[in-house]
Design a protein around this motif. Structure first.
Motif, mmCIF file in Angstrom:
data_model
loop_
_atom_site.group_PDB
_atom_site.id
_atom_site.type_symbol
_atom_site.label_atom_id
_atom_site.label_comp_id
_atom_site.label_asym_id
_atom_site.label_seq_id
_atom_site.Cartn_x
_atom_site.Cartn_y
_atom_site.Cartn_z
ATOM 1 N N ALA A 124 115.616 26.150 13.535
ATOM 2 C CA ALA A 124 114.883 26.089 14.816
ATOM 3 C C ALA A 124 113.229 26.133 14.554
ATOM 4 C CB ALA A 124 114.800 27.573 15.978
ATOM 5 N N VAL A 125 112.887 26.497 13.453
ATOM 6 C CA VAL A 125 111.655 26.536 12.914
ATOM 7 C C VAL A 125 111.090 25.176 12.343
ATOM 8 C CG1 VAL A 125 109.940 27.397 10.961
ATOM 9 C CG2 VAL A 125 111.278 28.939 12.159
ATOM 10 N N LYS A 126 112.248 24.694 11.565
ATOM 11 C CA LYS A 126 111.947 23.387 10.934
ATOM 12 C C LYS A 126 111.808 22.518 12.126
ATOM 13 C CE LYS A 126 113.953 20.400 7.233
ATOM 14 N NZ LYS A 126 114.677 20.384 6.325
ATOM 15 N N ALA A 127 112.705 22.565 13.194
ATOM 16 C CA ALA A 127 112.425 21.491 14.448
ATOM 17 C C ALA A 127 111.108 21.580 14.947
ATOM 18 C CB ALA A 127 113.563 21.750 15.344
ATOM 19 N N GLN A 128 110.397 22.614 15.001
ATOM 20 C CA GLN A 128 109.166 23.010 15.591
ATOM 21 C C GLN A 128 108.123 22.864 14.718
ATOM 22 O OE1 GLN A 128 108.917 26.585 17.604
ATOM 23 N NE2 GLN A 128 106.400 26.568 17.930
ATOM 24 N N LEU A 129 108.308 22.964 13.279
ATOM 25 C CA LEU A 129 106.943 22.856 12.374
ATOM 26 C C LEU A 129 107.138 21.915 11.505
ATOM 27 C CD1 LEU A 129 106.350 26.593 11.659
ATOM 28 C CD2 LEU A 129 105.352 25.216 13.262
ATOM 29 N N ALA A 130 108.190 20.914 11.571
ATOM 30 C CA ALA A 130 108.383 19.892 10.469
ATOM 31 C C ALA A 130 107.220 19.190 10.534
ATOM 32 C CB ALA A 130 109.463 18.947 10.868
ATOM 33 N N GLY A 131 106.390 18.654 9.311
ATOM 34 C CA GLY A 131 105.140 17.937 9.106
ATOM 35 C C GLY A 131 104.189 18.584 9.307
ATOM 36 N N LYS A 132 104.048 19.791 9.833
ATOM 37 C CA LYS A 132 102.752 20.612 10.385
ATOM 38 C C LYS A 132 102.554 21.656 9.206
ATOM 39 C CE LYS A 132 103.552 20.114 15.553
ATOM 40 N NZ LYS A 132 103.971 20.733 16.514
ATOM 41 N N ALA A 133 103.737 22.176 8.301
ATOM 42 C CA ALA A 133 103.212 23.290 7.487
ATOM 43 C C ALA A 133 104.228 22.941 6.388
ATOM 44 C CB ALA A 133 103.837 24.467 8.259
ATOM 45 N N ASP A 134 103.726 23.698 5.391
ATOM 46 C CA ASP A 134 104.413 23.425 4.119
ATOM 47 C C ASP A 134 105.773 24.355 4.041
ATOM 48 O OD1 ASP A 134 105.111 23.141 1.311
ATOM 49 O OD2 ASP A 134 103.957 25.065 0.669
ATOM 50 N N MET A 135 107.218 23.848 3.927
ATOM 51 C CA MET A 135 108.180 24.513 4.284
ATOM 52 C C MET A 135 108.519 25.511 3.430
ATOM 53 S SD MET A 135 108.876 23.133 7.133
ATOM 54 C CE MET A 135 110.648 23.708 7.677
ATOM 55 N N ALA A 136 107.922 25.530 2.232
ATOM 56 C CA ALA A 136 107.983 26.691 1.226
ATOM 57 C C ALA A 136 107.211 27.931 1.929
ATOM 58 C CB ALA A 136 107.224 26.467 -0.164
ATOM 59 N N MET A 137 106.300 27.796 2.555
ATOM 60 C CA MET A 137 105.651 28.944 3.155
ATOM 61 C C MET A 137 106.300 29.433 4.335
ATOM 62 S SD MET A 137 101.630 29.123 4.909
ATOM 63 C CE MET A 137 101.112 27.353 3.974
ATOM 64 N N VAL A 138 107.058 28.448 5.130
ATOM 65 C CA VAL A 138 107.699 28.769 6.176
ATOM 66 C C VAL A 138 108.957 29.352 5.766
ATOM 67 C CG1 VAL A 138 109.375 27.815 8.088
ATOM 68 C CG2 VAL A 138 106.951 26.729 7.511
ATOM 69 N N SER A 139 109.450 28.884 4.739
ATOM 70 C CA SER A 139 110.649 29.781 4.363
ATOM 71 C C SER A 139 110.382 31.370 3.813
ATOM 72 C CB SER A 139 111.340 29.432 3.168
ATOM 73 O OG SER A 139 112.492 29.851 2.583
ATOM 74 N N GLN A 140 109.254 31.634 3.265
ATOM 75 C CA GLN A 140 108.834 32.656 3.049
ATOM 76 C C GLN A 140 108.450 33.698 4.341
ATOM 77 O OE1 GLN A 140 108.964 34.144 -0.125
ATOM 78 N NE2 GLN A 140 108.383 36.168 0.890
ATOM 79 N N ALA A 141 107.793 32.891 5.217
ATOM 80 C CA ALA A 141 107.427 33.633 6.433
ATOM 81 C C ALA A 141 108.790 34.092 7.229
ATOM 82 C CB ALA A 141 106.643 32.928 7.284
ATOM 83 N N VAL A 142 109.631 33.455 7.165
ATOM 84 C CA VAL A 142 111.127 33.664 7.748
ATOM 85 C C VAL A 142 111.589 35.106 7.109
ATOM 86 C CG1 VAL A 142 113.153 32.745 8.217
ATOM 87 C CG2 VAL A 142 111.639 31.285 8.891
ATOM 88 N N LYS A 143 111.793 34.875 5.786
ATOM 89 C CA LYS A 143 112.356 35.833 4.946
ATOM 90 C C LYS A 143 111.640 37.035 5.376
ATOM 91 C CE LYS A 143 113.788 33.079 1.016
ATOM 92 N NZ LYS A 143 113.518 32.821 -0.045
ATOM 93 N N THR A 144 110.425 37.056 5.558
ATOM 94 C CA THR A 144 109.479 38.220 5.663
ATOM 95 C C THR A 144 109.893 38.990 7.020
ATOM 96 O OG1 THR A 144 107.881 37.502 4.113
ATOM 97 C CG2 THR A 144 107.183 39.247 5.852
ATOM 98 N N ALA A 145 109.712 37.925 8.006
ATOM 99 C CA ALA A 145 110.085 38.302 9.431
ATOM 100 C C ALA A 145 111.467 38.942 9.752
ATOM 101 C CB ALA A 145 109.938 37.030 10.357
ATOM 102 N N LEU A 146 112.366 38.501 8.946
ATOM 103 C CA LEU A 146 113.828 38.784 9.043
ATOM 104 C C LEU A 146 114.082 40.070 8.406
ATOM 105 C CD1 LEU A 146 115.710 35.447 8.859
ATOM 106 C CD2 LEU A 146 115.316 36.961 10.923
ATOM 107 N N ALA A 147 113.204 40.452 7.320
ATOM 108 C CA ALA A 147 113.318 41.858 6.396
ATOM 109 C C ALA A 147 112.689 42.706 7.248
ATOM 110 C CB ALA A 147 112.632 41.546 5.169
#
Length: 148
Positions: A124-147
């Motif tokens: 879902a995040v990739k569909a919304q933020l693709a091209g707008k954000a660094d996906m490594a940063m997005v992945s870390q934010a998802v891990k933090t949010a789910l933890a």
């Protein structure tokens, strides 16, 4: 003017200016775009071109890390220069706070809890933020949010 047209125009300008390093990087980008068009039999829109640029930048960053470990600063510098050329074709990136806010909103919307939902959230995040954000940063934010 589409992003692909802009890149083609920049290639022509680099040829006129005899800027061989910039020209080589732009040709590489256009070749990757053309390859994707031929392989998938589609005409790329700006979002797809941005995806290709992102992929090429990630490859360059990985190469810089490898060359630095091998103490080949000449090659690392060349890759870093290519990254700078490629970054000119990316839109303005979201800040870490904006990415975190967007990720938390998507996690709340999906009702995701725990690391088991990482795949669902990333899709879902990739569909919304693709091209707008660094996906490594997005992945870390998802891990933090789910933890949390």
């Amino acid at each position: 003017m589409s992003l692909k047209d802009q890149i083609t125009e920049d290639m022509k300008n680099a040829m006129r200016a005899k800027d061989s390093e910039r020209l080589g990087t732009i040709r590489l980008l256009l070749a990757a775009a053309k390859q994707k068009e031929v392989d998938e039999r589609v005409v790329l829109d700006d979002a797809a071109v941005i995806g290709i640029v992102d992929k090429l930048i990630k490859q360059r960053k990985d190469s810089v890390a490898a060359y630095t470990l091998a103490n080949r600063m000449d090659l690392a510098d060349k890759e870093s220069a290519e990254i700078l050329v490629l970054q000119a074709y990316l839109p303005q990136r979201l800040s870490a706070e904006e990415v975190s806010t967007a990720v938390q909103a998507i996690v709340a919307h999906l009702g995701a809890k725990g690391p088991g939902d990482m795949g669902k959230v990333m899709a879902a995040v990739k569909a919304q933020l693709a091209g707008k954000a660094d996906m490594a940063m997005v992945s870390q934010a998802v891990k933090t949010a789910l933890a949390g």
